[in-house]
Design a protein around this motif. Structure first.
Motif, PDB file in Angstrom:
ATOM      1  N   GLU A   1     -12.783 -22.683 -19.451  1.00 37.51           N
ATOM      2  CA  GLU A   1     -13.481 -23.595 -18.541  1.00 37.51           C
ATOM      3  C   GLU A   1     -14.692 -24.221 -19.234  1.00 37.51           C
ATOM      4  O   GLU A   1     -14.917 -25.434 -19.125  1.00 37.51           O
ATOM      5  CB  GLU A   1     -13.938 -22.843 -17.293  1.00 37.51           C
ATOM      6  N   ALA A   2     -15.465 -23.423 -19.946  1.00 37.23           N
ATOM      7  CA  ALA A   2     -16.643 -23.943 -20.646  1.00 37.23           C
ATOM      8  C   ALA A   2     -16.232 -24.970 -21.700  1.00 37.23           C
ATOM      9  O   ALA A   2     -16.891 -26.000 -21.881  1.00 37.23           O
ATOM     10  CB  ALA A   2     -17.420 -22.799 -21.285  1.00 37.23           C
ATOM     11  N   LYS A   3     -15.136 -24.709 -22.385  1.00 41.85           N
ATOM     12  CA  LYS A   3     -14.634 -25.649 -23.400  1.00 41.85           C
ATOM     13  C   LYS A   3     -14.290 -26.991 -22.762  1.00 41.85           C
ATOM     14  O   LYS A   3     -14.695 -28.042 -23.255  1.00 41.85           O
ATOM     15  CB  LYS A   3     -13.400 -25.044 -24.076  1.00 41.85           C
ATOM     16  N   TYR A   4     -13.540 -26.960 -21.666  1.00 45.93           N
ATOM     17  CA  TYR A   4     -13.175 -28.209 -20.993  1.00 45.93           C
ATOM     18  C   TYR A   4     -14.395 -28.896 -20.396  1.00 45.93           C
ATOM     19  O   TYR A   4     -14.480 -30.127 -20.393  1.00 45.93           O
ATOM     20  CB  TYR A   4     -12.107 -27.970 -19.929  1.00 45.93           C
ATOM     21  N   ALA A   5     -15.337 -28.126 -19.881  1.00 46.78           N
ATOM     22  CA  ALA A   5     -16.554 -28.725 -19.315  1.00 46.78           C
ATOM     23  C   ALA A   5     -17.334 -29.468 -20.393  1.00 46.78           C
ATOM     24  O   ALA A   5     -17.850 -30.565 -20.143  1.00 46.78           O
ATOM     25  CB  ALA A   5     -17.418 -27.645 -18.667  1.00 46.78           C
ATOM     26  N   ARG A   6     -17.413 -28.877 -21.601  1.00 48.76           N
ATOM     27  CA  ARG A   6     -18.090 -29.571 -22.715  1.00 48.76           C
ATOM     28  C   ARG A   6     -17.353 -30.850 -23.080  1.00 48.76           C
ATOM     29  O   ARG A   6     -17.976 -31.894 -23.317  1.00 48.76           O
ATOM     30  CB  ARG A   6     -18.188 -28.649 -23.933  1.00 48.76           C
ATOM     31  N   THR A   7     -16.022 -30.798 -23.110  1.00 52.71           N
ATOM     32  CA  THR A   7     -15.220 -31.977 -23.438  1.00 52.71           C
ATOM     33  C   THR A   7     -15.423 -33.070 -22.403  1.00 52.71           C
ATOM     34  O   THR A   7     -15.606 -34.249 -22.761  1.00 52.71           O
ATOM     35  CB  THR A   7     -13.726 -31.614 -23.535  1.00 52.71           C
ATOM     36  N   VAL A   8     -15.417 -32.707 -21.133  1.00 53.84           N
ATOM     37  CA  VAL A   8     -15.622 -33.690 -20.057  1.00 53.84           C
ATOM     38  C   VAL A   8     -17.009 -34.310 -20.180  1.00 53.84           C
ATOM     39  O   VAL A   8     -17.176 -35.521 -20.027  1.00 53.84           O
ATOM     40  CB  VAL A   8     -15.410 -33.037 -18.672  1.00 53.84           C
ATOM     41  N   GLU A   9     -18.011 -33.487 -20.472  1.00 48.37           N
ATOM     42  CA  GLU A   9     -19.376 -33.989 -20.640  1.00 48.37           C
ATOM     43  C   GLU A   9     -19.459 -34.991 -21.797  1.00 48.37           C
ATOM     44  O   GLU A   9     -20.098 -36.036 -21.682  1.00 48.37           O
ATOM     45  CB  GLU A   9     -20.337 -32.823 -20.875  1.00 48.37           C
TER      46      GLU A   9
ATOM     47  N   LEU B   1      -7.752 -27.792 -12.939  1.00 38.62           N
ATOM     48  CA  LEU B   1      -6.653 -26.828 -12.897  1.00 38.62           C
ATOM     49  C   LEU B   1      -7.146 -25.429 -13.254  1.00 38.62           C
ATOM     50  O   LEU B   1      -6.834 -24.447 -12.565  1.00 38.62           O
ATOM     51  CB  LEU B   1      -5.538 -27.267 -13.847  1.00 38.62           C
ATOM     52  N   VAL B   2      -7.935 -25.320 -14.311  1.00 40.94           N
ATOM     53  CA  VAL B   2      -8.460 -24.017 -14.721  1.00 40.94           C
ATOM     54  C   VAL B   2      -9.333 -23.428 -13.621  1.00 40.94           C
ATOM     55  O   VAL B   2      -9.240 -22.237 -13.308  1.00 40.94           O
ATOM     56  CB  VAL B   2      -9.239 -24.141 -16.056  1.00 40.94           C
ATOM     57  N   ARG B   3     -10.161 -24.260 -12.997  1.00 41.57           N
ATOM     58  CA  ARG B   3     -11.024 -23.757 -11.921  1.00 41.57           C
ATOM     59  C   ARG B   3     -10.205 -23.295 -10.719  1.00 41.57           C
ATOM     60  O   ARG B   3     -10.548 -22.301 -10.073  1.00 41.57           O
ATOM     61  CB  ARG B   3     -12.033 -24.828 -11.517  1.00 41.57           C
ATOM     62  N   ARG B   4      -9.130 -23.997 -10.411  1.00 40.86           N
ATOM     63  CA  ARG B   4      -8.262 -23.593  -9.299  1.00 40.86           C
ATOM     64  C   ARG B   4      -7.589 -22.258  -9.615  1.00 40.86           C
ATOM     65  O   ARG B   4      -7.514 -21.363  -8.759  1.00 40.86           O
ATOM     66  CB  ARG B   4      -7.238 -24.692  -9.030  1.00 40.86           C
ATOM     67  N   ILE B   5      -7.122 -22.105 -10.843  1.00 40.92           N
ATOM     68  CA  ILE B   5      -6.499 -20.845 -11.264  1.00 40.92           C
ATOM     69  C   ILE B   5      -7.515 -19.709 -11.204  1.00 40.92           C
ATOM     70  O   ILE B   5      -7.208 -18.606 -10.736  1.00 40.92           O
ATOM     71  CB  ILE B   5      -5.892 -20.988 -12.678  1.00 40.92           C
ATOM     72  N   MET B   6      -8.738 -19.980 -11.664  1.00 42.22           N
ATOM     73  CA  MET B   6      -9.781 -18.958 -11.630  1.00 42.22           C
ATOM     74  C   MET B   6     -10.067 -18.504 -10.198  1.00 42.22           C
ATOM     75  O   MET B   6     -10.235 -17.308  -9.944  1.00 42.22           O
ATOM     76  CB  MET B   6     -11.065 -19.486 -12.281  1.00 42.22           C
ATOM     77  N   ALA B   7     -10.112 -19.445  -9.274  1.00 46.22           N
ATOM     78  CA  ALA B   7     -10.372 -19.099  -7.879  1.00 46.22           C
ATOM     79  C   ALA B   7      -9.247 -18.211  -7.331  1.00 46.22           C
ATOM     80  O   ALA B   7      -9.512 -17.237  -6.615  1.00 46.22           O
ATOM     81  CB  ALA B   7     -10.523 -20.361  -7.039  1.00 46.22           C
ATOM     82  N   ASP B   8      -8.012 -18.533  -7.678  1.00 46.90           N
ATOM     83  CA  ASP B   8      -6.876 -17.733  -7.214  1.00 46.90           C
ATOM     84  C   ASP B   8      -6.928 -16.316  -7.791  1.00 46.90           C
ATOM     85  O   ASP B   8      -6.708 -15.337  -7.075  1.00 46.90           O
ATOM     86  CB  ASP B   8      -5.552 -18.392  -7.600  1.00 46.90           C
TER      87      ASP B   8
ATOM     88  N   THR C   1     -10.118  -9.269 -13.907  1.00 44.38           N
ATOM     89  CA  THR C   1     -11.436  -9.505 -14.499  1.00 44.38           C
ATOM     90  C   THR C   1     -11.305  -9.905 -15.963  1.00 44.38           C
ATOM     91  O   THR C   1     -11.987 -10.816 -16.433  1.00 44.38           O
ATOM     92  CB  THR C   1     -12.308  -8.242 -14.364  1.00 44.38           C
ATOM     93  N   LYS C   2     -10.412  -9.253 -16.678  1.00 43.11           N
ATOM     94  CA  LYS C   2     -10.205  -9.566 -18.092  1.00 43.11           C
ATOM     95  C   LYS C   2      -9.680 -10.994 -18.262  1.00 43.11           C
ATOM     96  O   LYS C   2     -10.159 -11.744 -19.117  1.00 43.11           O
ATOM     97  CB  LYS C   2      -9.226  -8.556 -18.694  1.00 43.11           C
ATOM     98  N   VAL C   3      -8.729 -11.386 -17.430  1.00 38.29           N
ATOM     99  CA  VAL C   3      -8.186 -12.744 -17.511  1.00 38.29           C
ATOM    100  C   VAL C   3      -9.267 -13.757 -17.140  1.00 38.29           C
ATOM    101  O   VAL C   3      -9.379 -14.820 -17.766  1.00 38.29           O
ATOM    102  CB  VAL C   3      -6.941 -12.881 -16.597  1.00 38.29           C
ATOM    103  N   LEU C   4     -10.081 -13.429 -16.143  1.00 40.69           N
ATOM    104  CA  LEU C   4     -11.158 -14.342 -15.736  1.00 40.69           C
ATOM    105  C   LEU C   4     -12.158 -14.585 -16.867  1.00 40.69           C
ATOM    106  O   LEU C   4     -12.669 -15.692 -17.028  1.00 40.69           O
ATOM    107  CB  LEU C   4     -11.885 -13.801 -14.503  1.00 40.69           C
ATOM    108  N   GLU C   5     -12.437 -13.553 -17.656  1.00 42.22           N
ATOM    109  CA  GLU C   5     -13.345 -13.717 -18.797  1.00 42.22           C
ATOM    110  C   GLU C   5     -12.799 -14.762 -19.771  1.00 42.22           C
ATOM    111  O   GLU C   5     -13.538 -15.630 -20.251  1.00 42.22           O
ATOM    112  CB  GLU C   5     -13.557 -12.385 -19.511  1.00 42.22           C
ATOM    113  N   ASP C   6     -11.510 -14.669 -20.070  1.00 46.11           N
ATOM    114  CA  ASP C   6     -10.892 -15.651 -20.970  1.00 46.11           C
ATOM    115  C   ASP C   6     -10.890 -17.042 -20.342  1.00 46.11           C
ATOM    116  O   ASP C   6     -11.153 -18.041 -21.024  1.00 46.11           O
ATOM    117  CB  ASP C   6      -9.461 -15.232 -21.326  1.00 46.11           C
ATOM    118  N   LEU C   7     -10.602 -17.113 -19.061  1.00 42.39           N
ATOM    119  CA  LEU C   7     -10.580 -18.415 -18.385  1.00 42.39           C
ATOM    120  C   LEU C   7     -11.968 -19.043 -18.325  1.00 42.39           C
ATOM    121  O   LEU C   7     -12.096 -20.271 -18.377  1.00 42.39           O
ATOM    122  CB  LEU C   7      -9.986 -18.281 -16.989  1.00 42.39           C
ATOM    123  N   ARG C   8     -13.009 -18.232 -18.245  1.00 42.84           N
ATOM    124  CA  ARG C   8     -14.377 -18.787 -18.247  1.00 42.84           C
ATOM    125  C   ARG C   8     -14.678 -19.471 -19.580  1.00 42.84           C
ATOM    126  O   ARG C   8     -15.343 -20.500 -19.618  1.00 42.84           O
ATOM    127  CB  ARG C   8     -15.395 -17.689 -17.952  1.00 42.84           C
ATOM    128  N   ARG C   9     -14.185 -18.892 -20.666  1.00 43.69           N
ATOM    129  CA  ARG C   9     -14.376 -19.536 -21.976  1.00 43.69           C
ATOM    130  C   ARG C   9     -13.620 -20.858 -22.033  1.00 43.69           C
ATOM    131  O   ARG C   9     -14.133 -21.860 -22.530  1.00 43.69           O
ATOM    132  CB  ARG C   9     -13.927 -18.602 -23.095  1.00 43.69           C
TER     133      ARG C   9
END
Length: 164
Positions: free
Chosen positions: A30-38, A102-109, A20-28
């Motif tokens: 993910e949001a960073k990359y999502a903003r960049t892609v947008e 990649l980040v989303r795949r890692i998060m799912a795992d 859960t702790k790692v997922l919290e960091d990965l969500r941040r």
């Protein structure tokens, strides 16, 4: 769901908490990359709109000849002008898009691991109850999908009758 905390099960819960702790960091991240892609998509769309203001390839050549656009821009603009929206849709993914996937795949795992650790910490009775709940949920989901498909078939059949 009740939990019994034998030392081994407490370890399972600690593993789940770490996930859960790692997922919290990965969500941040993910949001960073999502903003960049947008932002990248917005830049590409703005470039496309700029190109569509040209009336002919001759105008593109004139701007390139006068030095208003670079050779790289001229090549991109000409491709966009010739192929239109199809050129925008056929672009290869950017590094940011690949990183986001990649980040989303890692998060799912990691989330799957978290659920597995939490499940392992349950008592055998609670595990059986959870399996039964999951099976019931799956059956309800399949029933809902079948109902939607049936409704869709009725709607499509109705549309075909109206056309015929």
């Amino acid at each position: 769901m009740s939990r019994y905390l034998k030392p081994r099960d407490h370890g399972y819960l600690m593993e789940a908490a770490a996930c859960t702790k790692v997922l919290e960091d990965l969500r941040r991240i993910e949001a960073k990359y999502a903003r960049t892609v947008e932002k990248e998509c917005s830049v590409r769309q703005a470039e496309f709109e700029k190109v569509m203001q040209y009336h002919s390839e001759r105008e593109l050549q004139d701007d390139f000849g006068w030095g208003f656009i670079t050779e790289a821009q001229y090549d991109r603009y000409r491709l966009l002008f010739q192929q239109g929206q199809a050129a925008m849709e056929q672009l290869p993914p950017t590094k940011s898009e690949l990183a986001l996937r990649l980040v989303r795949r890692i998060m799912a795992d990691i989330d799957a691991d978290r659920r597995e650790w939490e499940f392992s910490a349950l008592s055998p009775e609670d595990q059986q109850a959870e399996r039964a709940r999951a099976e019931q949920s799956q059956k309800e989901w399949e029933r809902k999908i079948a109902e939607l498909k049936r409704k869709r078939g009725i709607i499509e059949a109705g549309e075909d009758m109206e056309e015929g």
